[in-house]
Design an enzyme around this catalytic site. Sequence first.
Site, PDB file in Angstrom:
ATOM      1  N   HIS A 276      30.289  41.952  47.068  1.00 38.75           N
ATOM      2  CA  HIS A 276      29.153  42.733  47.537  1.00 38.75           C
ATOM      3  C   HIS A 276      27.914  41.927  47.179  1.00 38.75           C
ATOM      4  CE1 HIS A 276      31.594  46.658  47.586  1.00 38.75           C
ATOM      5  NE2 HIS A 276      31.341  46.279  48.816  1.00 38.75           N
TER       6      HIS A 276
ATOM      7  N   ASP B  98      28.641  42.535  40.295  1.00 41.62           N
ATOM      8  CA  ASP B  98      29.894  42.603  39.553  1.00 41.62           C
ATOM      9  C   ASP B  98      31.086  42.899  40.464  1.00 41.62           C
ATOM     10  OD1 ASP B  98      30.977  42.071  37.143  1.00 41.62           O
ATOM     11  OD2 ASP B  98      30.336  43.885  36.144  1.00 41.62           O
ATOM     12  N   HIS B  99      30.870  42.957  41.780  1.00 43.26           N
ATOM     13  CA  HIS B  99      31.973  43.210  42.717  1.00 43.26           C
ATOM     14  C   HIS B  99      32.307  41.900  43.426  1.00 43.26           C
ATOM     15  CE1 HIS B  99      30.425  47.646  43.291  1.00 43.26           C
ATOM     16  NE2 HIS B  99      30.692  47.355  42.030  1.00 43.26           N
ATOM     17  N   PHE B 100      33.183  41.128  42.833  1.00 41.69           N
ATOM     18  CA  PHE B 100      33.570  39.860  43.454  1.00 41.69           C
ATOM     19  C   PHE B 100      35.083  39.711  43.416  1.00 41.69           C
ATOM     20  CE2 PHE B 100      29.214  39.234  41.952  1.00 41.69           C
ATOM     21  CZ  PHE B 100      28.612  39.034  43.190  1.00 41.69           C
TER      22      PHE B 100
END
Lengths: 584, 267
Positions: A332, A505-507
């Site tokens: 994201h 932190d969305h990877f």
Amino acid sequence: MVKQLKKVDAVIVGSGWVGGIAAAELTKAGYNVVILERGKNKKHEDYIGTKDELRYSKRYDLMQELNKDTITSRNSMSKEAIPVRNNMNARLGNHTGGAGVHWNGIAFRWLPYDFEIYSKTVERYGKDKIPKESTMQDWGITYDELEPYYDQYEKTAAISGEENPIGPPRSDKYPNPPMKETPNIRLFTKATKALGYHPYRIPSANASQTYTNPDGETINGCVYCAFCEEYGCDFGAKADPIGTVLKTAHKTGKMEIRNDAFVNRVSHDGKKANGLIYTDTTTGEEFEQLADIVVLAGFVFTNTKLLLHSKIGQPYDPKTGQGIIGKNFTGHFNNLSTYIGARGFFEDKKFNNFMGAGGMGATIDDFSGDNEDHTNLDFLHGYEVHYSQLGSRPIANNAVPYDTPGWGKEFKKNSIKYYNRNLFITPQSGFLPNKNTYMDLDPIYKDALGNPLLRVTVEYAKQDIARAKAGVARCEEIMKEMGADKMNVDVVKDDTVFDHKFYTDHFFGGAIMGASPKNSAVNTYSQMWDMENLFVVGGSSFPHNSNYNPTVTIGAFAYRAAEGMIKFLKEGGNVAVKPLEKNA
Amino acid sequence: MADQQPPKDVNGKPQHEQDLGRRNFLKNTGLVAGGLVGGSIFGGLLTGGLDKKNDNIAKNDSNKGIEVTQARQFFTRHQDFKVLNAATEQILPEDELGPGAIKLGVPYYIDKQLAGRWGVNAYDYRQAPYAIDLKAADQTAGPGGEQSILDRGMIFLLGLRKMDEESQKRFEVTFDKATEEQQIEIMTDFEANKVKMKGVKASEYFILLKQATLEGAYCDPLYGGNINMEGWKMKEFPGAVASYANYIESDDFAKLDPVSLRDYQGH
């Protein structure tokens, strides 16, 4: 001199949700476990009385110290990568409990479409709909197969929610009812209903009531104090690994968490992992922790870096398309898939914006995944539009209408006036993998211990830009219906490029899962095809990014992986060859 | 806990009615900070000595704490600090809503931050090569001086001195003595990166300056900014309130007394 340590059943990198779930399930089954955590020893006690925006949101007290390890970043293969030097651009979890301590608690499941994205796209639109640069693929598992693990995670983490009117099937209802409803949420719900959409409350790990999970751990009821994101919970009211799975594992007496343990690489003989080589960062001594199974349960970057640096699997080469490790990096992204949208300013309404909880809010799924017909759209996958009342803190929140200068007299007046008079809605969108967006080892920069940094290369594809534009337009429509007097609507330009912010932190990606070693690094139990006693678990195994927050799906796959680990310890071999009974 | 009455001046009038123009105030501060008046009066002025409510606080330890902590740890040259005072006050000026950056303690807050870990980028990745020396490098990476070899303390020093230099060059007065319009002109040019600096972009220095000013205005008072929680009062942010469970569903705006971490931790 590397000192060898006595063999244990399992050694795990990282004490976040994934490491915690693996530790809980393994120790309950009677196995002994060592967790190597590079961050500090943290307990709930550390978070009592620390509602401190400067310390946690601006000085990033819970985040990875980039002086020890970071990533380098670039927009394309033709450019030189530059290190991400400070936490303003990389908010990555650290310390006991990992990112599971500082998360907001937004707790979505992903869609059946996500796990079979390639087949379902071909089936509905034909092969030509898939762009040339896309490397999207099925995950080797269906939603129905994953559903029991979703249920298990939701019950462990006290998820509070309500039935999604257009959501995927569930075997059981949420363990807790949704959180309290605020006027802000009511406004969003009313507007989206009026527009013909299907709003529902965001499922959250901020428990709506005091609850005891199946392992016997109690999560307190949330008091809406608005310190979730970037904070440990003051009240033990947000499900995190410390208060749930790590506690459960600790009670068995079979788990040890070793803090300040920075893992350098996996020791192996090419076929079998022997253990993990790590440095005790308090003394500088190097150890090898031997184990029957090795579990990489770190963040995407940690897992991928460890595989590449340990020379396990074949590194992905974007020029040839060969190799797997490092492939399909998605996320994201800050200026594309979240944090953009429409901000409404209200002259006559005043909201209690400073109250809230990280997972509190409402959303619509009318445009999520493949819920909208994409036949005439120039992108695949979609976006969920949400309003979330996580609580506006005063340093970070100084939103002013576009016609206000960024500082000075007018800025002061408007930033104060609108502090409790503005609402923001965002379309969080999916991001599909492409052949030029991947991870490898940086040729120049090194971490504090002399290992190469991980290098991230991100190119936005046309369809990702198109999806973002569609999402923002929807936010504008909804915010207008909500009655805003003025709006700031973000503009996504055709030439928008990745801005090197690793903030969400969305990877995902790097060690992706699949049904065959031909197109994946791990099977759907997150077990390496190339090294059967090595499990690489977490967001690193996701072949693409959905429009939802990932934690619940990561938790579900962690439960599935733990089941695979137990099966492997009992029987050996590739545990995905034949389907397993639940709780084998 | 503080009461909900608007702050009063020495004559018992609401503070916002005081005819204390910001420029006038800055001028006075310059005199005071110039060493003509003793430190305790200086401290008293900045902590709202005109504010009747502070008479009570003056008797307890916490105000003493403010006085002794308001001395420079990082900045050695007084002129640098005077420029900092003026610049932060331009970003967040005193007005009818309440105090500006100076009265909120922002300059001392920034001084303390620069003297600590943040000022030397302690947790940042600091290994060479730095991107400003890489010709082929992607200069779009990172805001706020992230790729500079300079640490934040150095960036502040160079930035403040450059602002002073610009003021003397353009207007033949030091920055702190320049008029409001002149100060704004210089700061606008820094923000737009129209001033050339060595080692860091003027715009990156400006981002740091603005960020630090907002931090100092709205952080917990424990850091030396947001004195007497006046920043929070202006914004109607109640601070470290334990629970909002009883308010969260209501349509009414909750006007609550702010709570500092000192109040909240209670020891």
